[in-house]
Design a protein around this motif. Sequence first.
Motif, short mmCIF file in Angstrom:
data_model
loop_
_atom_site.label_atom_id
_atom_site.label_comp_id
_atom_site.label_asym_id
_atom_site.label_seq_id
_atom_site.Cartn_x
_atom_site.Cartn_y
_atom_site.Cartn_z
N SER A 11 -62.12 -17.44 -44.95
CA SER A 11 -62.34 -18.54 -44.02
C SER A 11 -62.04 -18.15 -42.58
CB SER A 11 -61.47 -19.74 -44.40
OG SER A 11 -60.10 -19.40 -44.32
N GLN A 12 -61.50 -16.96 -42.35
CA GLN A 12 -61.17 -16.50 -41.01
C GLN A 12 -62.23 -15.52 -40.53
OE1 GLN A 12 -57.28 -14.78 -41.36
NE2 GLN A 12 -56.24 -16.75 -41.64
N PRO A 47 -58.86 -21.67 -49.26
CA PRO A 47 -60.07 -20.87 -49.12
C PRO A 47 -60.04 -19.65 -50.02
CG PRO A 47 -58.63 -20.53 -47.24
CD PRO A 47 -58.01 -21.63 -48.06
N SER A 64 -66.68 -16.81 -40.95
CA SER A 64 -66.45 -17.13 -42.36
C SER A 64 -67.75 -17.25 -43.14
CB SER A 64 -65.65 -18.43 -42.48
OG SER A 64 -66.37 -19.51 -41.89
N THR A 65 -68.80 -17.78 -42.51
CA THR A 65 -70.07 -17.93 -43.22
C THR A 65 -70.65 -16.58 -43.62
OG1 THR A 65 -71.16 -18.08 -41.06
CG2 THR A 65 -70.66 -20.15 -42.19
N TYR A 106 -68.50 -15.28 -46.67
CA TYR A 106 -68.89 -15.96 -47.90
C TYR A 106 -70.28 -15.51 -48.36
CZ TYR A 106 -64.93 -19.18 -47.83
OH TYR A 106 -63.68 -19.72 -47.87
N GLN A 150 -58.62 -13.36 -46.28
CA GLN A 150 -59.01 -14.76 -46.36
C GLN A 150 -60.39 -14.91 -45.72
OE1 GLN A 150 -57.13 -18.50 -44.30
NE2 GLN A 150 -55.85 -17.94 -46.06
N ARG A 178 -75.08 -20.68 -43.01
CA ARG A 178 -74.46 -21.55 -44.01
C ARG A 178 -75.48 -22.01 -45.05
NH1 ARG A 178 -69.71 -24.31 -44.28
NH2 ARG A 178 -69.68 -26.24 -45.48
N PHE A 224 -65.43 -22.64 -50.97
CA PHE A 224 -66.26 -22.55 -49.77
C PHE A 224 -66.18 -23.82 -48.93
CE2 PHE A 224 -70.71 -23.04 -48.02
CZ PHE A 224 -70.53 -22.15 -46.96
N GLN A 225 -66.26 -24.98 -49.58
CA GLN A 225 -66.24 -26.25 -48.87
C GLN A 225 -64.84 -26.67 -48.45
OE1 GLN A 225 -69.32 -27.08 -47.74
NE2 GLN A 225 -69.31 -29.12 -48.64
N GLY A 226 -63.85 -26.38 -49.28
CA GLY A 226 -62.50 -26.86 -48.99
C GLY A 226 -62.29 -28.31 -49.35
#
Length: 373
Positions: free
Chosen positions: A172-173, A163, A184-185, A188, A170, A43, A257-259
């Motif tokens: 984030s999954q 996301p 997810s990291t 991204y 997606q 992250r 990224f943060q939401g």
Amino acid sequence: MYNLVQRFTDDRRAAWVAFAAVGILLAVLPFLAEAGLGRSWVRILDFALLYILLALGLNIVVGYAGLLDLGYIGFYAIGAYVYALLSSPHFGLHLPLWVVLPLGAVIAAFFGALLGAPTLRLRGDYLAIVTLGFGEIIRIFLNNLDTPVNITNGPQGINMIDPITVAGIQLSQTHTVAGIQLSSTYSYYYLFLVLTLLLIFISIRLQDSRIGRAWVAIREDEVAAAAMGINTRNVKLLAFAMGAAFAGLSGGLFAGFQGFVSPESFNLMESIMVLCMIVLGGMGNIAGVILGALILTILPEALRYLGPLQELLFGRVLADPTDLRMLIFGIALVLIMLYRPAGLLPSRRRARELQPEGDAVQQEQESLHDARR
């Protein structure tokens, strides 16, 4: 002639080998970080890439055009809030990524030109004060635009932001690729890496272009640049707009990224930090800017280990790790400014400017001698 061709061929092969090695390292870097330091460092690498994107944009304004901008984080906030407002339940809009990200960059570029227009005659400290005020105005507006009509949700910020989704995937999954599970990291990280490489390519092309040379001419001597026929007004506005577009793009990626976004994420210290990345690495040099962004993102996180280190050495914590982090961080910046005023990786022009006159003359003579050979 044969020796010259052979040398060029060897250098090209070495360049391709180095390029491939760097590509492989960047591809496996998150795996190495998790194996050696823990998943949280993946992250941290994501945030490092976001800061590189920010620093590349500010480098256009400060490093190329020589316009001191202390409110740069305001454009970052604009991009983040454009994404948050258009991709969240706040307004009930859930627009796709390919619409929201470019729109955030365009709106940020518009505000960049809007900031640059009334400040064209300002230089140095006066320009810094005006841009600082702009950054604070953006933050205060975002903090107070919740009454009488709730636009930004005020200090509570906007949450439940959609996301980032690319080609129906997606990020984030957790996804499985070639039998390897990517959280997810990781997803991204690879998206940010691709965009970072794209903006590095754009920065290199800008640096070598006619516009880039015009920016450098304005930075060195604006009066002489105007006398040579450069439209200083339009070129400076373009620098503000281009740098702001980079920040707007980064802000949109940050929001996805943060939401969650809030005005507190875009304070003055963030602008100062991005500016320090450029100064530390070397203004006007893309490699130096990347190095400065990496150092100032990773170093504060690495200094968090000072607490466990004190317990290991002394059996207890003698000083608060947070205070020690800022103290060591400040001392490191002071030492860099004393012994490397041009930055860790300065551009050749910047290094020559800060050299003593005798050394500069000697280097110029050596350059002429090499050119004759």
